[in-house]
Design an enzyme around this catalytic site. Structure first.
Site, PDB file in Angstrom:
ATOM      1  N   ASP A   1      42.582  31.502  50.662  1.00  0.00           N
ATOM      2  CA  ASP A   1      41.541  31.048  49.741  1.00  0.00           C
ATOM      3  C   ASP A   1      42.181  30.586  48.430  1.00  0.00           C
ATOM      4  O   ASP A   1      43.217  31.125  48.014  1.00  0.00           O
ATOM      5  CB  ASP A   1      40.560  32.187  49.451  1.00  0.00           C
TER       6      ASP A   1
ATOM      7  N   TYR B   1      47.411  42.348  53.436  1.00  0.00           N
ATOM      8  CA  TYR B   1      46.794  41.946  52.175  1.00  0.00           C
ATOM      9  C   TYR B   1      46.604  43.155  51.266  1.00  0.00           C
ATOM     10  O   TYR B   1      46.367  44.271  51.746  1.00  0.00           O
ATOM     11  CB  TYR B   1      45.415  41.316  52.411  1.00  0.00           C
TER      12      TYR B   1
ATOM     13  N   ASP C   1      32.836  36.767  47.142  1.00  0.00           N
ATOM     14  CA  ASP C   1      33.844  37.107  46.140  1.00  0.00           C
ATOM     15  C   ASP C   1      33.289  36.854  44.742  1.00  0.00           C
ATOM     16  O   ASP C   1      32.197  36.299  44.580  1.00  0.00           O
ATOM     17  CB  ASP C   1      35.150  36.343  46.374  1.00  0.00           C
TER      18      ASP C   1
ATOM     19  N   ARG D   1      37.037  39.158  52.781  1.00  0.00           N
ATOM     20  CA  ARG D   1      35.764  39.080  52.049  1.00  0.00           C
ATOM     21  C   ARG D   1      34.626  39.703  52.855  1.00  0.00           C
ATOM     22  O   ARG D   1      33.718  40.325  52.301  1.00  0.00           O
ATOM     23  CB  ARG D   1      35.425  37.622  51.736  1.00  0.00           C
TER      24      ARG D   1
END
Length: 319
Positions: free
Chosen positions: A40, A68, A82, A176
């Protein structure tokens, strides 16, 4: 000069993955460049970028785990899941406890089903989901099966209503979506407020090159950073060939197992993979010419039960 290989880039925030590819094309001086998995725009971290014939290995990386570090904020919801999207709701998260947070995160391990964000690049009927979302059109988003190998909570700040956690997962996992689902489980909503990819298969953040530095390099400096195309092919077996058999293989010949030295078997030859994969990957080998103490990567071959030999899938070296 044949420019081929992979550069492990540290993508900065506010850059798209395509922005990084465009810079790489200019710096390396070639057009054939592609990344191995979109990040992203506001996310940072590991983005392996393939150049030249190394772009041909991208389909082999489906089995790679990605790691992550995510920060999420409780008490908010947004259309993009987000903090950078349009805030669609706010709720009081003051009563949420540490125990409840751990309990909400517990189901997100192993094989799980998740619904991707409507602002994502997944295609439905030939059109990307974010295109439907931007046009205000509703479309059915089907759940997808993904695999979470590990999820660790690093820090919980109840005063700020923020949680820092780390996850190692299969390709196609949307962090997300995990934030959204945890927020729903807690009854207060949650959005992602920060995301760093710290690893993608064999590529690690500590080895990544900052995009800003790479942008200012000349061609020679940038090309010196390329690692060979076999570097990330860690799930395949390894077989060594002599000069005669290597030439035969590179020219399309099928190689008998008795004419190679198997140094490593494929990772999933006997054990089950964490996600569905092409059956050929269970019997895939990286083939090398071994001569004078040196090894040269030749290509990838699948063992054929029909021919009882190693059959080339992709050849990278022609001698």
């Amino acid at each position: 000069m044949n420019v081929t290989g992979i550069i492990n880039v540290n993508k900065p925030a506010e850059w798209t993955s395509h922005d990084c590819v465009a810079v790489m094309r200019r710096v390396l001086g070639i057009k054939r460049v592609g990344h191995t998995g979109t990040l992203d725009p506001m996310a940072t971290g590991v983005l392996p970028i393939c150049a030249g014939s190394a772009t041909r290995i991208m389909e082999y990386l489906d089995l790679d785990f990605k790691t992550y570090r995510c920060e999420m904020q409780l008490g908010l919801t947004s259309d993009t899941l987000d903090i950078w999207g349009r805030i669609t709701g706010e709720a009081d998260a003051s009563s949420v406890t540490i125990e409840e947070i751990h309990r909400a995160l517990a189901p997100f391990r192993g094989n799980i089903s998740q619904i991707p964000p409507k602002y994502s690049a997944i295609k439905v009927d030939g059109k990307k989901l974010y295109q439907y979302a931007r046009a205000g059109e509703e479309v059915e988003i089907k759940p997808r099966q993904v695999y979470i190998r590990e999820l660790l909570v690093e820090k919980i700040d109840l005063e700020e209503k923020k949680i820092l956690w780390q996850v190692t997962c299969s390709k196609g996992t949307y962090i997300r979506s995990i934030c959204r689902d945890v927020g729903e489980a807690l009854g207060c909503g949650a959005v992602m407020t920060g995301l760093v990819r710290t690893a993608s298969g064999a590529f690690l953040l500590e080895d990544a090159v900052d995009m800003e530095k790479l942008r200012d390099m000349d061609q020679e400096q940038a090309r010196a950073l390329l690692v060979p195309p076999d570097f990330p092919l860690i799930h395949f077996g390894k077989a060594l060939l002599g000069r005669e058999q290597a030439a035969y293989f590179c020219n399309g010949g099928h190689v008998s197992l008795k004419d190679v030295l198997i140094e490593r078997e494929p990772a999933y030859k006997e054990r089950e993979p964490h996600i569905p994969l092409r059956p050929e990957y269970r019997c895939a080998y990286n083939l090398y010419l071994k001569e004078g103490g040196q090894e040269t990567f030749l290509g990838v071959a699948f063992y054929s039960s029909k021919y009882k030999k190693l059959v080339a899938d992709k050849v990278f070296f022609r001698g």
